[in-house]
Design an enzyme around this catalytic site. Sequence first.
Site, PDB file in Angstrom:
ATOM      1  N   THR A 175       0.950  -1.187   0.156  1.00  0.00           N
ATOM      2  CA  THR A 175      -0.068   0.024  -0.107  1.00  0.00           C
ATOM      3  C   THR A 175       0.898   1.313  -0.120  1.00  0.00           C
ATOM      4  OG1 THR A 175      -0.006   0.223   2.489  1.00  0.00           O
ATOM      5  CG2 THR A 175      -1.716  -1.122   1.147  1.00  0.00           C
ATOM      6  N   HIS A 177      -0.691   4.419   0.611  1.00  0.00           N
ATOM      7  CA  HIS A 177      -1.254   5.702   1.498  1.00  0.00           C
ATOM      8  C   HIS A 177      -2.388   4.860   2.360  1.00  0.00           C
ATOM      9  CE1 HIS A 177      -4.494   5.551  -1.277  1.00  0.00           C
ATOM     10  NE2 HIS A 177      -3.687   5.444  -2.411  1.00  0.00           N
ATOM     11  N   ALA A 178      -2.888   5.233   3.329  1.00  0.00           N
ATOM     12  CA  ALA A 178      -4.194   4.849   4.084  1.00  0.00           C
ATOM     13  C   ALA A 178      -5.028   4.797   3.015  1.00  0.00           C
ATOM     14  CB  ALA A 178      -4.283   5.906   5.361  1.00  0.00           C
ATOM     15  N   ASN A 179      -5.991   3.841   3.343  1.00  0.00           N
ATOM     16  CA  ASN A 179      -7.189   3.518   2.772  1.00  0.00           C
ATOM     17  C   ASN A 179      -7.062   2.950   1.258  1.00  0.00           C
ATOM     18  OD1 ASN A 179      -8.978   4.100   4.896  1.00  0.00           O
ATOM     19  ND2 ASN A 179      -8.845   6.257   4.322  1.00  0.00           N
ATOM     20  N   ASP A 203      -4.670  -4.279  13.084  1.00  0.00           N
ATOM     21  CA  ASP A 203      -5.876  -4.615  13.080  1.00  0.00           C
ATOM     22  C   ASP A 203      -6.579  -3.410  12.008  1.00  0.00           C
ATOM     23  OD1 ASP A 203      -5.941  -6.430  14.857  1.00  0.00           O
ATOM     24  OD2 ASP A 203      -6.242  -5.009  16.577  1.00  0.00           O
ATOM     25  N   SER A 246       0.588  -3.590  15.735  1.00  0.00           N
ATOM     26  CA  SER A 246       0.926  -2.867  16.993  1.00  0.00           C
ATOM     27  C   SER A 246       0.119  -3.975  17.919  1.00  0.00           C
ATOM     28  CB  SER A 246       0.504  -1.772  17.168  1.00  0.00           C
ATOM     29  OG  SER A 246       1.387  -0.841  16.236  1.00  0.00           O
TER      30      SER A 246
END
Length: 551
Positions: A175, A177-179, A203, A246
């Site tokens: 990926t 970037h986020a999303n 998560d 994490s």
Amino acid sequence: MEKQPRFLSSRLLLKNRVCEVTLNRAWLGWKDVPAGRRSINNALKAGDYCVPVSEIIAVREIDMDSQTKDDGRWQKMPQESAGAHPYAFTVSYVDRGSKHRWRCCEVTFNCPDGVLCQQWVQTIKEQLLLLTSRPKSLLVYINPFGGKQQGKRIYEQKVAPLFSHAAISTDVIVTEHANHARDHLRTVADLKKYDGVVCVGGDGMFSEVIHGLISRTQTEVGVDESCPEEELVPCNLRIGIIPAGSTDCICYATVGINDPVTSALHIIVGDSQAMDVCSVHHNGTFLRYSVSLLGYGFYGDVLMDSERKRWLGPARYDFSGFKTFVTHNYYEGTVSFLPAFNTLGTPRDKIKCRAGCYVCQHNEQQLSEGRHPCRGEKDVSDREEEGKWQVIRGKFLAINAASMSCACPRSPKGLSPAAHLADGTTDLILVHKCSRLDFLRHLLRHTSKDDQFDLAFVEVHRVRRFHFTPKHCESNLELDLKENGKKLFSHICRDHPACGCATVNSTWNCDGEILQHAAIEVRVHCQLVKLFARGIEELPVFEDLCNPSAI
Ligand SMILES: CCCCCCCCCCCCC/C=C/[C@@H](O)[C@H](COP(=O)(O)O)NC(=O)CCCCCCCCCCCCCCC
Ligand SMILES: Nc1ncnc2c1ncn2[C@@H]1O[C@H](COP(=O)(O)OP(=O)(O)O)[C@@H](O)[C@H]1O
Ligand SMILES: [Ca+2]
């Protein structure tokens, strides 16, 4: 091609020992033949093995030049087995270690002739082909920045070799970037060619994948996911989690350990575990889905603070946890909930959700019978109303909804040890205002055998739906502040002497993402997604089951 027999039994060499090796549709077994004895009795002894066919990863023939054929990998043949018989084949299979850890083990059998060797290899391969739940093609998303930023290395070094050994083809996306994963899943053209989706990360990465998949599934069948009352349609594609985040609570609570190799093996053998999903709305508009923890107050504040410390990696949660504990903020509001009606299990029983969980099966069946009523049975919405909404107004240090145990390395029994993965309910935990010492007692009990709910200021309810309205509702907050600013702030400052600033509301922690609204409506959707997992196994019981007379 000639049809291979389903049953094979031969005397083969294993490390220069003569073994009786047997294969049927269910098991591959081998046991030593004591020197000087023609027949052996059927009882298994120590040193005898049997492996369920469903847990064989791969089989490959080894040629006479001591190099492997078939999967293109080159490997020295084990010294001991290069002895009397020149033909050999190697079987890779799942081996169970301690604490739910799985490893890929290998055993090499030497055969007196090439025809027999090929017959073994072919027959095992055909047995494997009958296992239709195994994925052949996977779409993999890697978050390179999750956890300790090891996602890419973990996948390349530990997981990709296993997938290729098991002849699974993959399309891998790192990926950017986020999303990225969520949006790709919503729009990618040919999702049907895959048998599953794998996410490498924490998560948050899993959350992206379920958002993409649920959204896409509803769009395909014309269901409006933004409507709180819609019956959402379950997703067909299974999801695998390679833990590299994490907290890794979803992986830990569905497999029993956060170990990349164990997760890869559960994917390879084609395990399946259904999972509940909560939809979260604000004033009737959709916000997010949650599968593990929805936490307001303590866990919301921990997350809010920890986002600023991402550079610390997983340790950010401990720092922010300590800081939030010292701050000791509480928040006023109203919780209303619809208790789970007509279900097996309570949050304080000792029945833990384990592989093949009866509680989950039973409760799902009850719900689906309600959804498709026959002969005068009531519709589920009527049956839900048979339960009565309950309302609790108060000052809370924490409001947590755990849709699964939320077991993780920090707390191996989790936030709600008896919560179920797939029973259509969530455990709503209300921690009322109490002293720091009492709150510490409650927190510490997450790490010991003591019951964290057995405290006067803690209550827990198993629910299907709940709403939360903060005392200072967002829409009224501006007005409140304008009209009663002085009074309101003086009240808040007195109540929060340690923080020095006025925090009217907390924020919701939704599987590690911050929600933009404090007032929310939550509804559980039973078994909306499926994972490549089987739930936590009770014990390594296969020794008991492994009776060659059943072979
Ligand atoms: C004093 C020891 C208290 C230990 C209490 C441990 C309870 C832990 C329960 C954790 C539930 C986790 C639920 C999962 C949430 C995740 O979805 C989500 C996202 O995960 P990701 O980053 O992998 O994407 N993770 C989280 O929101 C992190 C929550 C972690 C909370 C850790 C809290 C530590 C508390 C330390 C308190 C210290 C008090 C010390 C007093 C002297
Ligand atoms: N390439 C990327 N760059 C930045 N953020 C990403 C990327 N890929 C995923 N994310 C986001 O990173 C966040 C944390 O991911 P996660 O894998 O859960 O790690 P962690 O467990 O450390 O929080 C998620 O919100 C996810 O949407
Ligand atoms: Ca549940």
